[in-house]
Design an enzyme around this catalytic site. Structure first.
Site, PDB file in Angstrom:
ATOM      1  N   HIS A 138      38.460  36.765  46.574  1.00 21.20           N
ATOM      2  CA  HIS A 138      39.912  37.161  47.521  1.00 21.20           C
ATOM      3  C   HIS A 138      40.612  37.816  45.802  1.00 21.20           C
ATOM      4  O   HIS A 138      40.815  37.099  44.573  1.00 21.20           O
ATOM      5  CB  HIS A 138      40.691  36.162  47.865  1.00 21.20           C
ATOM      6  CG  HIS A 138      41.523  36.557  49.329  1.00 21.20           C
ATOM      7  ND1 HIS A 138      42.882  36.443  48.312  1.00 21.20           N
ATOM      8  CD2 HIS A 138      41.363  36.851  50.365  1.00 21.20           C
ATOM      9  CE1 HIS A 138      43.957  36.772  49.767  1.00 21.20           C
ATOM     10  NE2 HIS A 138      42.647  36.947  50.756  1.00 21.20           N
ATOM     11  N   ASP A 192      36.637  33.600  55.779  1.00 18.67           N
ATOM     12  CA  ASP A 192      35.746  33.379  56.785  1.00 18.67           C
ATOM     13  C   ASP A 192      34.769  33.782  56.214  1.00 18.67           C
ATOM     14  O   ASP A 192      33.375  33.286  56.865  1.00 18.67           O
ATOM     15  CB  ASP A 192      36.024  35.162  57.022  1.00 18.67           C
ATOM     16  CG  ASP A 192      36.889  35.757  57.591  1.00 18.67           C
ATOM     17  OD1 ASP A 192      36.801  35.200  58.247  1.00 18.67           O
ATOM     18  OD2 ASP A 192      37.764  36.756  57.493  1.00 18.67           O
TER      19      ASP A 192
HETATM   20  N1  ACO Z   1      29.822  38.876  45.676  1.00 19.75           N
HETATM   21  C1  ACO Z   1      29.906  38.786  43.922  1.00 19.75           C
HETATM   22  N2  ACO Z   1      30.150  39.704  43.606  1.00 19.75           N
HETATM   23  C2  ACO Z   1      31.733  39.159  43.408  1.00 19.75           C
HETATM   24  C3  ACO Z   1      32.683  39.225  44.635  1.00 19.75           C
HETATM   25  C4  ACO Z   1      31.275  38.872  45.887  1.00 19.75           C
HETATM   26  N3  ACO Z   1      32.266  38.561  46.632  1.00 19.75           N
HETATM   27  N4  ACO Z   1      33.584  39.674  45.354  1.00 19.75           N
HETATM   28  C5  ACO Z   1      33.792  40.052  44.181  1.00 19.75           C
HETATM   29  N5  ACO Z   1      33.032  40.053  42.715  1.00 19.75           N
HETATM   30  C6  ACO Z   1      32.648  40.655  41.587  1.00 19.75           C
HETATM   31  C7  ACO Z   1      32.282  41.724  41.670  1.00 19.75           C
HETATM   32  O1  ACO Z   1      31.704  42.263  41.036  1.00 19.75           O
HETATM   33  C8  ACO Z   1      33.567  42.558  40.200  1.00 19.75           C
HETATM   34  O2  ACO Z   1      32.612  42.199  39.039  1.00 19.75           O
HETATM   35  P1  ACO Z   1      32.874  43.302  37.939  1.00 19.75           P
HETATM   36  O3  ACO Z   1      34.082  42.798  37.086  1.00 19.75           O
HETATM   37  O4  ACO Z   1      31.228  42.116  37.457  1.00 19.75           O
HETATM   38  O5  ACO Z   1      32.719  44.283  38.792  1.00 19.75           O
HETATM   39  C9  ACO Z   1      34.607  41.680  40.049  1.00 19.75           C
HETATM   40  O6  ACO Z   1      34.109  40.525  41.492  1.00 19.75           O
HETATM   41  C10 ACO Z   1      35.795  41.471  40.704  1.00 19.75           C
HETATM   42  O7  ACO Z   1      35.914  41.653  42.004  1.00 19.75           O
HETATM   43  P2  ACO Z   1      36.646  43.298  42.526  1.00 19.75           P
HETATM   44  O8  ACO Z   1      35.669  43.937  43.779  1.00 19.75           O
HETATM   45  O9  ACO Z   1      37.459  43.640  41.865  1.00 19.75           O
HETATM   46  O10 ACO Z   1      37.816  41.834  43.351  1.00 19.75           O
HETATM   47  P3  ACO Z   1      39.186  42.477  44.202  1.00 19.75           P
HETATM   48  O11 ACO Z   1      40.277  41.370  44.492  1.00 19.75           O
HETATM   49  O12 ACO Z   1      39.451  44.222  44.380  1.00 19.75           O
HETATM   50  O13 ACO Z   1      37.751  42.470  46.239  1.00 19.75           O
HETATM   51  C11 ACO Z   1      37.140  41.508  47.514  1.00 19.75           C
HETATM   52  C12 ACO Z   1      38.896  41.029  46.365  1.00 19.75           C
HETATM   53  C13 ACO Z   1      37.260  42.780  48.457  1.00 19.75           C
HETATM   54  C14 ACO Z   1      37.914  39.910  49.020  1.00 19.75           C
HETATM   55  C15 ACO Z   1      35.803  40.975  46.853  1.00 19.75           C
HETATM   56  O14 ACO Z   1      36.129  39.020  46.735  1.00 19.75           O
HETATM   57  C16 ACO Z   1      35.155  41.074  48.463  1.00 19.75           C
HETATM   58  O15 ACO Z   1      34.150  42.291  48.546  1.00 19.75           O
HETATM   59  N6  ACO Z   1      34.206  39.907  48.990  1.00 19.75           N
HETATM   60  C17 ACO Z   1      33.310  40.700  50.262  1.00 19.75           C
HETATM   61  C18 ACO Z   1      33.696  40.251  51.224  1.00 19.75           C
HETATM   62  C19 ACO Z   1      34.719  39.146  52.061  1.00 19.75           C
HETATM   63  O16 ACO Z   1      34.409  38.021  52.350  1.00 19.75           O
HETATM   64  N7  ACO Z   1      36.415  39.792  52.120  1.00 19.75           N
HETATM   65  C20 ACO Z   1      36.470  38.439  53.090  1.00 19.75           C
HETATM   66  C21 ACO Z   1      38.306  38.796  52.089  1.00 19.75           C
HETATM   67  S1  ACO Z   1      39.171  37.809  52.363  1.00 19.75           S
HETATM   68  C22 ACO Z   1      40.445  38.461  54.198  1.00 19.75           C
HETATM   69  O17 ACO Z   1      39.821  39.466  54.559  1.00 19.75           O
HETATM   70  C23 ACO Z   1      39.948  37.692  55.980  1.00 19.75           C
END
Ligand code: ACO
Length: 403
Positions: A280, A337
């Protein structure tokens, strides 16, 4: 501590902040999140208390108007919503214009935008009495619309709202019931869905809510602004995650791979797979909503007598991830979720209907934030700047002369 510098005029300087990770676009008194400590409050009330004691429409009132209603005010609010739950009959034809298996979020987005054409006398957002009518219409009609979309996807007859039943209960009946047949619903399931709607009701300046505010900042009407929010919510990185989690769990079952193997795939970033329902932007500790949903998933699945292999897989995924350096270092925890899809699925909702359920839950938040934005004298049209990195000036080359 978030250091806050206020910039109220155009200085000529531009802040480059991809994804607005450090940029506050508004002041708001609706929702408070402390992501480091896993705290979420609506209008000051802890989410845990609201989830336990309140109802979805009471929370809607609280979010929109700022205070919990007294009994008479709540009664009047519920009655107004109850009165407007019918959709215009022409909407039935509108739904048939889409392929029956078209994604419900696309149909919902079009339907909500289309409401503006039926209620043109409610479009002026600066007339608060009209805005009040528009928000009641939206809250009233969205469950009917979602149930129509679900029924049509299944090829089953549509049901009209029943004014004797409560909001969430009747939404379930319209979605699953059949004409001329009694439909008794376990009140514990109604309560569980109502609670899930409460948990989704607002989350300050997330992607869809920021979209609603940005669109609304042009004085676009509430229906158009909320429809834009629905478009944003559909993405798998946002509301679409609840659907993506279930697809992920099904994929693990279907391919017969171990949970550890799947986690390794995620860590190695194979095919860009992420652990859906994890991570998140704001929560860097356990999402307080996820903790409540996890308990509810146990209750609902037990109540429905479902021994769901997928719940076991989800819990194993969580266990492995929470103890794995990759997730620990990046502070990735289950979000709201991670477990919701399991509950929706046990209740009988098809996977494609999960994100519309999120939209229904988030509707009060979108409305509250839109209304707050409209009445805030500091609001200006949203218009981000950019850092231009394209070509410098160059002369047009006629087609014949191009290589
Ligand atoms: N699984 C694996 N790795 C992840 C995940 C994940 N779910 N989420 C983030 N990371 C990693 C990224 O690859 C990144 O790693 P790196 O630095 O080695 O490249 C690091 O964690 C930071 O991730 P970002 O994408 O920069 O984080 P951001 O804050 O932009 O994204 C998000 C947040 C979009 C929620 C992300 O965690 C994600 O895609 N999660 C999966 C989708 C999801 O569950 N979304 C629901 C969000 S909550 C909602 O809307 C109710």
């Amino acid at each position: 501590g978030l250091g806050i510098a206020k910039v109220l005029s155009t200085t000529g300087d531009v802040t480059y902040d991809p994804g607005f990770a450090n940029t506050a676009a508004c002041e708001s008194s609706v929702t408070y999140i402390d992501g480091d400590n896993g705290i979420l409050r609506y209008r000051g009330y802890p989410i845990e208390q609201l989830a336990r004691h309140s109802s979805f429409l009471e929370v809607a009132y609280l979010l929109i108007y700022g205070e919990l209603p007294d009994a008479a005010t709540l009664e009047a609010f519920l009655r107004r919503i109850q009165r407007h739950r019918l959709l215009h009959e022409d909407f039935k034809a509108f739904f048939t214009a889409f392929p029956h298996d078209g994604h419900p979020m696309a149909i919902l987005q079009a339907g909500v935008a289309g409401l503006a054409t039926y209620y043109e006398d409610t479009l002026d957002p600066h007339d608060l009495e009209k805005l009040d009518r528009a928000l009641v219409l939206l809250l009233a009609k969205m469950p009917t619309m979602i149930s129509y979309i679900a029924k049509r996807a299944a090829g089953l007859p549509l049901l009209y709202p029943d004014s004797q039943r409560g909001y969430t209960e009747d939404f379930i009946r319209m979605t699953f019931g059949m004409p001329y047949q009694a439909y008794d619903i376990d009140p514990a399931l109604v309560r569980a869905l109502d609670m899930l709607l409460i948990l989704h009701a607002d989350h300050e300046q997330n992607c869809s809510t920021s979209t609603v505010r940005l669109v609304g900042s042009s004085d676009a009407n509430l229906y158009a602004s909320v429809a834009s929010g629905i478009g944003a919510l559909a993405g798998p990185k946002h509301g679409g995650a609840n659907e993506a989690v279930l697809r992920m769990l099904n994929d693990i079952v279907d391919r017969g791979i171990s949970v550890q193997e799947y986690v390794d795939k995620v860590k190695n970033k194979e095919d860009g797979v992420r652990l859906m329902g994890f991570g998140h932007r704001v929560y860097k500790s356990y999402d307080p909503r996820a903790a409540i949903v996890k308990d509810s998933a146990h209750d609902v699945l037990t109540r429905l007598g479902k021994n769901d292999q997928k719940l076991d897989i989800a819990m194993e995924l969580e266990e492995i991830a929470l103890n794995d350096e990759y997730f620990v270092q990046r502070r990735l925890y289950p979000n709201v979720d991670f477990y919701t899809g399991l509950i929706y699925s046990a209740m009988g909702f098809p996977t494609k209907m999960f994100t519309p359920l999120f939209a229904l839950g988030r509707l009060p938040g979108w409305i509250a934030q839109y209304r707050e934005m409209i009445i805030d004298p500091q609001t200006r049209i949203g218009r981000p700047r950019q850092v231009y990195i394209g070509e410098v000036e160059r002369d047009y080359v006629p087609l014949r002369a191009r290589k």
